[in-house]
Design a protein around this motif. Structure first.
Motif, PDB file in Angstrom:
ATOM      1  N   VAL A   1       1.917 -11.088   3.891  1.00  0.00           N
ATOM      2  CA  VAL A   1       2.683 -10.906   5.127  1.00  0.00           C
ATOM      3  C   VAL A   1       3.658  -9.750   4.984  1.00  0.00           C
ATOM      4  N   ARG A   2       4.296  -9.641   3.849  1.00  0.00           N
ATOM      5  CA  ARG A   2       5.251  -8.540   3.650  1.00  0.00           C
ATOM      6  C   ARG A   2       4.549  -7.196   3.714  1.00  0.00           C
ATOM      7  N   GLN A   3       3.371  -7.103   3.117  1.00  0.00           N
ATOM      8  CA  GLN A   3       2.658  -5.834   3.080  1.00  0.00           C
ATOM      9  C   GLN A   3       2.101  -5.441   4.443  1.00  0.00           C
ATOM     10  N   HIS A   4       1.846  -6.425   5.320  1.00  0.00           N
ATOM     11  CA  HIS A   4       1.194  -6.149   6.602  1.00  0.00           C
ATOM     12  C   HIS A   4       2.065  -6.523   7.794  1.00  0.00           C
ATOM     13  N   ALA A   5       3.355  -6.684   7.563  1.00  0.00           N
ATOM     14  CA  ALA A   5       4.248  -7.163   8.622  1.00  0.00           C
ATOM     15  C   ALA A   5       4.243  -6.277   9.854  1.00  0.00           C
ATOM     16  N   ALA A   6       4.047  -4.977   9.678  1.00  0.00           N
ATOM     17  CA  ALA A   6       4.127  -4.045  10.805  1.00  0.00           C
ATOM     18  C   ALA A   6       2.904  -4.097  11.715  1.00  0.00           C
ATOM     19  N   GLU A   7       1.861  -4.767  11.323  1.00  0.00           N
ATOM     20  CA  GLU A   7       0.642  -4.807  12.126  1.00  0.00           C
ATOM     21  C   GLU A   7       0.828  -5.738  13.323  1.00  0.00           C
ATOM     22  N   PRO A   8       0.658  -5.248  14.548  1.00  0.00           N
ATOM     23  CA  PRO A   8       0.946  -6.051  15.753  1.00  0.00           C
ATOM     24  C   PRO A   8       0.130  -7.341  15.847  1.00  0.00           C
ATOM     25  N   GLY A   9      -1.104  -7.323  15.384  1.00  0.00           N
ATOM     26  CA  GLY A   9      -1.960  -8.496  15.540  1.00  0.00           C
ATOM     27  C   GLY A   9      -1.848  -9.510  14.421  1.00  0.00           C
ATOM     28  N   LEU A  10      -0.888  -9.362  13.544  1.00  0.00           N
ATOM     29  CA  LEU A  10      -0.781 -10.262  12.392  1.00  0.00           C
ATOM     30  C   LEU A  10      -0.454 -11.686  12.849  1.00  0.00           C
ATOM     31  N   ASP A  11      -1.269 -12.641  12.418  1.00  0.00           N
ATOM     32  CA  ASP A  11      -0.999 -14.055  12.681  1.00  0.00           C
ATOM     33  C   ASP A  11      -1.645 -14.876  11.575  1.00  0.00           C
ATOM     34  N   VAL A  12      -1.556 -16.196  11.662  1.00  0.00           N
ATOM     35  CA  VAL A  12      -2.043 -17.052  10.577  1.00  0.00           C
ATOM     36  C   VAL A  12      -3.553 -16.906  10.386  1.00  0.00           C
ATOM     37  N   THR A  13      -4.295 -16.654  11.463  1.00  0.00           N
ATOM     38  CA  THR A  13      -5.743 -16.496  11.335  1.00  0.00           C
ATOM     39  C   THR A  13      -6.092 -15.234  10.551  1.00  0.00           C
TER      40      THR A  13
END
Length: 303
Positions: A209-221
């Protein structure tokens, strides 16, 4: 804030209580010259304090805690000498070879001689609980001689030495990242047994999550697919750790935004632009979340 103390026992007691909460401090001779030093840098979230000199006995008991609760944990990092500490009916003698992570809202006693010098890292209780609920159950001793414990000791010392050169935002960000290492060291440095598999999974989730936090579509899936576990399992792991995928993603995005607000490289980017770059859909929702997390609006973090 940075300060040095003190000229009397009364000054010392006031400065010490301002930092750690109400307590009783006993010294051999209240009328003798007092030469102890207390050097502090703190914000509304974190604090680093050097404490040196003066033989004393410190007691923070239930009545003190009821009158002055702090909601803070302290990592005590001895530099010279030794001290005796008791909390949760566990007594220990500590010196430069060890550190102790303790809860300032649990009764404790602490005593040391004139040669004791230490640095304390003071952190929010909820920041500890958000990383490891198990660490809120009582004090933890951390070996400072080798491995991750030694790294933590060196970093705490460096933060104290450089405290006056760090902006408030940079100071908070540095302490927040250091707390990740402190919690990992307090849990045993990541050398988990099979029964601790969930702790390793939690670490992997937080890292991704820390490495990809900036990605708008980031979610649990998205996280579950990338790490090879089911979304339900990730939710269970994070629930056991006292958080949710949504809360974790939001916090990491806010930490990233705070870092960018304090960075000269992002000084020409508007606050709204930084919000969008960190995955937030609107300036208004970002400002509300930022104030709720850090107690100040984004523009204050930038200034």
């Amino acid at each position: 804030m940075t300060s040095t103390a003190t000229t009397s026992v009364s000054d010392w007691q006031q400065a010490f209580a301002d930092l750690h909460g109400a307590m009783r401090i006993t010294v051999p001779d209240r009328d003798a010259p007092w030469s102890s030093r207390l050097e502090v840098r703190r914000t509304s979230s974190y604090g680093v304090a050097f404490c040196g000199g003066g033989r004393q006995f410190v007691s923070r008991q239930s009545r003190h805690i009821r009158a002055d609760p702090r909601g803070r944990f302290e990592l005590l990092v001895p530099l010279t000498g030794s001290a005796g500490m008791e909390q949760d009916r566990t007594a220990a003698q500590i010196g430069p070879e060890a550190m102790v992570l303790c809860d300032l809202d649990r009764p404790l006693t602490f005593t040391h001689q004139d040669d004791f010098r230490s640095i304390a890292l003071i952190v929010p209780e909820d920041a500890v609980a958000g990383r490891s609920r198990a660490l809120t159950a009582g004090s933890r001793r951390i070996d400072a001689r080798t491995g991750l414990g030694r790294v933590v000791r060196q970093l705490v010392t460096s933060i104290h030495q450089e405290r006056q050169l760090l902006s408030g935002a940079a100071f908070d960000l540095t302490c927040d990242r250091l707390l990740d290492l402190v919690c990992l060291a307090a849990e045993g440095g990541g050398a988990a047994a099979p029964a601790d598999r969930r702790a390793l999974v939690e670490t992997e989730i937080r890292r991704y999550v820390r490495q990809h936090a900036a990605e708008p579509g980031l979610d649990v899936t998205v996280v579950a697919r990338a790490l090879g576990w089911s979304p339900r399992y990730l939710q269970q792991v994070l629930r056991d750790a006292g958080t949710t995928p949504r809360d974790l993603i939001r916090r990491e995005r806010l930490l990233l935004a705070r870092s960018r607000l304090a960075s000269p490289a992002w000084s020409r980017t508007s606050i709204g632009g930084i919000a969008r770059s960190c995955g937030f859909g609107s300036h208004a929702s970002f400002t509300t979340a930022f104030r709720a997390e850090f107690g100040v609006p984004p523009r204050d973090a930038r200034s």
